[in-house]
Scaffold this motif. Structure first.
Motif: not given
Lengths: 160, 301, 660
Positions: A15, A17-19, A53, A56, C23, C27, C113-114, C117-118, C120-121
């Motif tokens: 990815t 563009a991932a942070n 964005d 988290r 996606k 993941e 991507a965020k 992440d969330l 996965k968390m």
């Protein structure tokens, strides 16, 4: 250096563009209470407001549950900024969780600063369930502030 | 050399307490093999009370023993304490680790104890340059709470004002974030995670310290960064608002991390924020057990 | 080994347009422990829920993560679906990728991507979820009502009429509270005792109500469903069951001129053995031992004893402690009037004819010291001019309290009206700040006082009251005309503000409920839970919560009662299982957890050896009281207490999953 890191990430996740968590694209972790700030963040969503964005969110029942030591752990795991947010004084769903924690945060913050942690990287806020706009403002300002900090990390909790 | 009058009075109190059965154990100081040092002694028989002694070399905070199971099993205990150490007794009572009914406090008036490294070099005079910094800011030369008081024969500590206790704190406060970071990174780098600071602390009474908890692992246990900083931060955080400033952690540290610069700074901050000083009143609620609606809020958006 | 299923919801295009849901699914499939990852258009729809259930069944899932909308939307929906397949409901976690991702971000790649992440968390969190069982607490279906004023009486009657046993405890010798002291009530002017006494009698005769008057709460322990209450029944010196209320005893008492009547607020006298007022319930006198000659002069006087036919005077009676077990409690402790000593300029206590509003009620009352004829205390003459001063203490942060006492505007209007009705040709003046007359019929009532009954309303404060030639000279400002006014009055009535009943803070501490800085009991939520205290099973009613009038007090009494009847309508009280639990092996009993717990949920537990010796004290969580807020976890130094659903190792895993 930063570019290399980005590339690495690209290879890992695919990815682009991932942070990345770098200073220019910092990873922010927000510990929020379930009743006020989480709902405030939801309200920003239902109102289709837009914000950075990089954040988290980790949801907890109450600011009373948000242990200051979580902040340290977040730094250790590469967060460039940590936000703690909950109900305004007097509005705590559990009566006094935010009051008890406020004492601890005030003290812990002093300690962090004294030991050389850049206090610009730790933010505290009271955001109610109706303050979607405040959530947006706090996240955007905090992200911008972190990005503006000197590239060199100043916290003592990252591996040398 | 010993303050015989002081010692006599102390011994008499201890003897009476043991004879009457009011206590089963007296924790006190006795002369060490080295005349410039005093070591702790545990007296259970009245006839042994004569071993007890006190002087400006009685550096150790004996309250640390009150957290030990081996000591607790004696039930009623008498303890010899200086004003600073006595505050630890009070804090332990405040935090339910000790019952006031089970402790007889033999308060020792004290005008300062001589830094051990100086004493080892032969220093015998109590003065503002020879005592610990804690003695220079001491407000409790006479303990705030005691069942018996043994007056001192030492002259009062005279303060010229030229010696600034914990002067480093102001200097550190004035540094930039990076400079502070560098200072403490260097200090914590020395840490070998021996936890002597914890063992020496009368208020670190948890039977299982947070550092020993995994699931989750709160603190990296290897003795390098970032775990070292984490340990030192969490230790200081857990003592904030509770530390009574006896300085035993710093004295116990084998690598000389200036822990009192952190403890004293936090004590000052907690006092500035909440008007609370630890260990002064057994009936006071600990600062982190209560709150005020009007607590400091400026740092919160 | 975890067998996690991840379900990524499109929410139509709500999520899918900004987040690459495929996606996210891909993941998810890569994460160790994830055995199934699917994406679906509407997870919350019936087909969506069915697919969730099918996968749980087919893949024998141990945990479920939904990457979907906010947990506040559909967490319950998905939990219910999971439960149907035998999964513990707390094994369902939600990654909020709609409200906190797709709706607030625009860059699709970064939003994706965020979302990953969330997701996965939550996978890491659900891996560490422990089964949580909701807690069931048995209920003793009996209620305690503290305070026998109108709100307590209303609560007691409603609960009792619902078929539940009630214990009503009143500190004074009679129930009736403040309302029975009032004359007529605004805005309808029905006589207070006419509407109150039938209710008092009903309480006394109700088969489901056990009444303890002249009694106080001594101790409360336990929790919802199982409160152990100690009630101190003070020695009345009169055997209640034998007394007929005939009055021979108080008629015989030689102390008839010496003791001020509390009920008449010092405007009359009472005897040492007395009933506070003729309609008292129960109609059984109390012997006030602090003034009785029998007790003061070594047993010589026993005139009441001699006069009593059924011989129910018992000088040797002792206080009695009664223990009761109840499932719920109503605190309806009522109010007092504020002290007015800080208003020296008003001369209360100095000039006999400056009286409080409540005293004026007694002067108006047909059963009062003047039998309803308004006579001023100094010389018994009927006043022709009365000045009423509002906001004495209320809305005065400097000397009194900042809040509005709410009832004074209305009772002052009532006083002025009744004065006009009773003394023809009289004149009243009312000094006020604002008129607050907001309930049904209130504004009309106040207007009537001004327009029909001729009361002159002056907007402003009174600066001084002094006596001059038999008159009370009232100096004040009329801020509307801008003039200073001076009125020669025969009497002045101060509309004194209300404060919580003396000792209600102590009671609150005993009950473990919170109160505000004035001492008023605080609600669990000021708007949505106004009848509940912060402690489960303890409810609030009446002026103990803050200033309110009679209808509101009645409503609040009924509200508390309906809450209790609702609670008791189930066989057990159910609490969410997300509560704290203590690791007894490592707890050192410093009790910081107890200090920060807002719900009194932490108690001391003694661990004993076989011989019954205490080997250790540890903290103990009462599941009936714990709300799972987690303040105790934060307070614990050794991390010996943790809160289910938000365990430390889960939070750590969440943080770790976000590592960059």
């Amino acid at each position: 250096m930063e570019d290399m890191k980005v590339e690495k990430n690209e290879q890992k996740d695919g990815t682009a563009a991932a942070n990345t968590g770098s200073q220019s694209d910092p990873r922010l972790i927000a510990f929020v209470c379930n009743w006020c700030t989480y709902n405030g963040a939801d309200l920003a969503g239902t109102s289709r407001m837009k914000y950075s964005d990089n954040v988290r969110v980790i949801k907890l029942p109450c600011t009373g549950r948000i242990d200051p030591l979580f902040i340290v752990e977040a730094f250790k795991k590469g967060a460039k900024g940590v936000l703690v947010s909950g109900c305004h004084p007097g509005d705590c769903h559990y009566t006094s969780g935010n009051y008890h924690s406020r004492r601890k945060y005030a003290t812990f913050r002093d300690l962090l600063g004294y030991l050389g942690v850049d206090l610009n990287r730790v933010e505290f806020s009271w955001i109610s369930a109706s303050e979607g706009n405040k959530w947006v403002a706090v996240i955007n300002e905090f992200t911008d502030k972190i990005k503006s900090l000197p590239d060199k990390t100043t916290d003592i909790f990252t591996k040398k | 050399m010993a303050n015989t009058k002081t010692d006599e009075k102390l011994q008499k109190i201890a003897k009476d307490l043991l004879e009457s059965g009011e206590v089963n154990l007296i924790i006190g100081y006795t002369k060490g093999s080295n005349p410039q040092r005093m070591r702790p002694v545990f007296i259970t028989k009245p006839e042994e009370a004569e071993k007890l002694s006190f002087s400006h070399n009685a550096v150790q905070d004996l309250a640390v023993f009150l957290k030990k199971q081996e000591v607790k099993k004696f039930g009623k205990i008498g303890i010899t304490v200086k004003g600073c150490d006595e505050k630890a007794v009070n804090a332990l009572i405040q935090e339910y680790q000790l019952s006031r009914d089970n402790i007889k406090i033999i308060g020792m008036q004290c005008n300062g104890v001589i830094k051990q490294n100086l004493a080892d070099k032969g220093e015998t005079k109590v003065s503002e340059t020879t005592v610990y910094d804690k003695c220079l800011i001491c407000q409790e030369h006479t303990p705030v709470l005691y069942d018996f008081l043994v007056e001192t024969e030492e002259p009062e500590l005279s303060l010229s004002g030229n010696v600034k206790p914990y002067a480093e704190i102001e200097k550190l406060d004035a540094l930039s974030t990076e400079e502070k970071n560098a200072y403490w990174a260097k200090e914590f780098d020395k840490c070998i995670k021996c936890y002597a600071c914890r063992q020496a602390c009368p208020l670190c009474f948890c039977s299982r310290c947070i550092v020993e908890k995994n699931m989750p692992q709160w603190i990296d246990t290897n003795s390098e960064e970032p775990g070292n900083a984490q340990w030192n931060l969490i230790r200081a955080y857990h003592l904030s608002g509770r530390c009574i400033g006896c300085g035993e952690c710093e004295r116990a540290c084998p690598v000389n991390i200036p822990l009192m610069l952190i403890n004293e700074k936090m004590a000052r901050d907690v006092y500035n924020l909440f008007g609370y000083k630890s260990g002064l009143d057994i009936n006071a609620k600990p600062v982190f057990g209560v709150f005020s609606e009007s607590d400091f809020n400026d740092f919160i958006k | 080994m975890s067998r996690i299923g991840v379900f990524v919801c499109w929410c139509g295009s709500n999520i899918a347009s900004t987040v690459d849901v495929e996606k996210v699914r891909e993941e998810a499939a890569k994460i160790p422990g994830v055995v199934s990852a699917v994406d679906y258009k509407y997870m919350c729809s019936d087909p969506g829920q069915n697919s969730l259930r099918n996968v749980i069944k087919e893949k024998n899932l141990t945990g479920v993560v939904l990457a979907a909308c906010s947990p506040h939307m559909h967490e319950n929906t998905f939990r219910k679906a999971a439960v149907k397949e035998g999964l513990n409901p707390y094994f369902v976690e939600i990654a909020n990728i709609r409200e906190q991702v797709s709706w607030v971000h625009e860059d699709k790649e970064r939003a994706t991507a965020k979302a990953v992440d969330l997701m996965k968390m939550m996978v890491e969190k659900v891996k560490r979820d422990k089964p949580i069982e909701d807690v069931r607490v048995p209920l003793n279906k009996k209620a305690l009502v503290i305070g026998g004023g109108i709100s307590g009486i209303q609560a007691a009657l409603d609960i009792a009429n619902g078929g539940v046993e009630v214990i009503l405890v009143e500190k004074e010798p009679s129930i009736g509270g403040r309302m029975i002291q009032l004359d007529e009530t605004f805005p309808t002017l029905d006589c207070s005792s006419c509407i109150m006494t039938p209710k008092m009698v009903e309480v006394n005769q109700h088969p489901n109500i056990k009444l303890y008057t002249y009694s106080e709460i001594e101790d409360v322990s336990g929790y919802i469903g199982n409160f152990k209450v100690k009630i101190k029944k003070k020695a009345r010196s009169v055997v209640e069951k034998d007394c007929t209320g005939c009055g021979e005893c108080w008629n015989a008492c030689p102390m008839h001129k010496n003791v001020k009547s509390e009920f008449n607020i010092n405007l009359s006298e009472r005897t040492a053995i007395y009933v506070p007022f003729p309609q008292a319930v129960p109609l059984v006198p109390v012997l006030d031992r602090s003034v009785c000659l029998h007790f003061k002069k070594g047993g010589k006087c026993q005139k009441c004893f001699d006069a009593c036919g059924p011989k129910c005077i018992d000088f040797s009676m002792q206080d009695e402690i009664i223990e009761e077990t109840v499932g719920a409690i109503v605190a309806a402790t009522g109010y007092d009037l504020m002290e007015t000593s800080m208003y020296g300029e008003y001369g209360y206590g100095k000039y006999k004819d400056v009286v409080s509003g409540l005293q004026f009620e007694r002067l108006l009352s047909a059963s009062g010291p003047t039998e309803g004829v308004i006579k001023r205390p100094s010389d018994g003459k009927t006043p022709q001019t009365i000045v009423f001063v509002q906001c004495v203490g209320s809305r005065d942060p400097e000397k009194g309290v900042p809040y509005c006492s709410k009832v004074c505007c209305m009772y002052t209007a009532k006083h002025a009206k009744l004065f006009a009705h009773k003394v023809h040709g009289s004149q009243s003046y009312v000094f006020y700040i604002d008129i607050r007359a907001t309930s049904k019929g209130y504004e009309e009532f106040v207007r009537g006082t001004m327009e029909q009954d001729g009361a002159v309303y002056l907007r402003g404060r009174v600066s001084k009251i002094y006596e001059d030639n038999g008159k009370l000279i009232v100096k004040g400002a009329d801020t509307l005309s801008g003039n200073q006014v001076e009125i020669a009055a025969d009497m002045v009535v101060l509309a004194t503000g209300v404060i919580p009943k003396k000792g209600s803070d102590k009671l609150a501490q005993m009950l473990g409920i919170s109160y505000d800085k004035y001492g008023f009991l605080t609600e669990s939520h000021p708007k949505l839970r106004p009848a509940e205290s912060s402690t489960a099973g303890i409810f609030l009613a009446g002026m103990a919560q803050g200033p309110r009038d009679i209808p509101e007090s009645v409503v609040s009494g009924s509200a508390a009662a309906s809450k209790i009847l609702g609670l008791f309508s189930k066989s057990e009280y159910e609490v969410e299982g997300t509560i704290s639990s203590v690791n007894e092996a490592t707890c050192v009993a410093c009790f910081y957890c107890q200090r920060v717990c807002a719900y009194n949920a932490i108690s001391r537990k003694e661990i004993k050896d076989r011989n019954g010796n205490v080997v250790k004290v540890v903290a103990n969580v009462n599941p009936g009281l714990c709300t799972g807020c987690g303040a105790c976890v934060n307070a614990c130094f050794s991390k010996s207490i943790d809160v289910k659903g938000f365990m430390d190792d889960q939070i750590y895993a969440e943080i770790k999953s976000l590592a960059v």
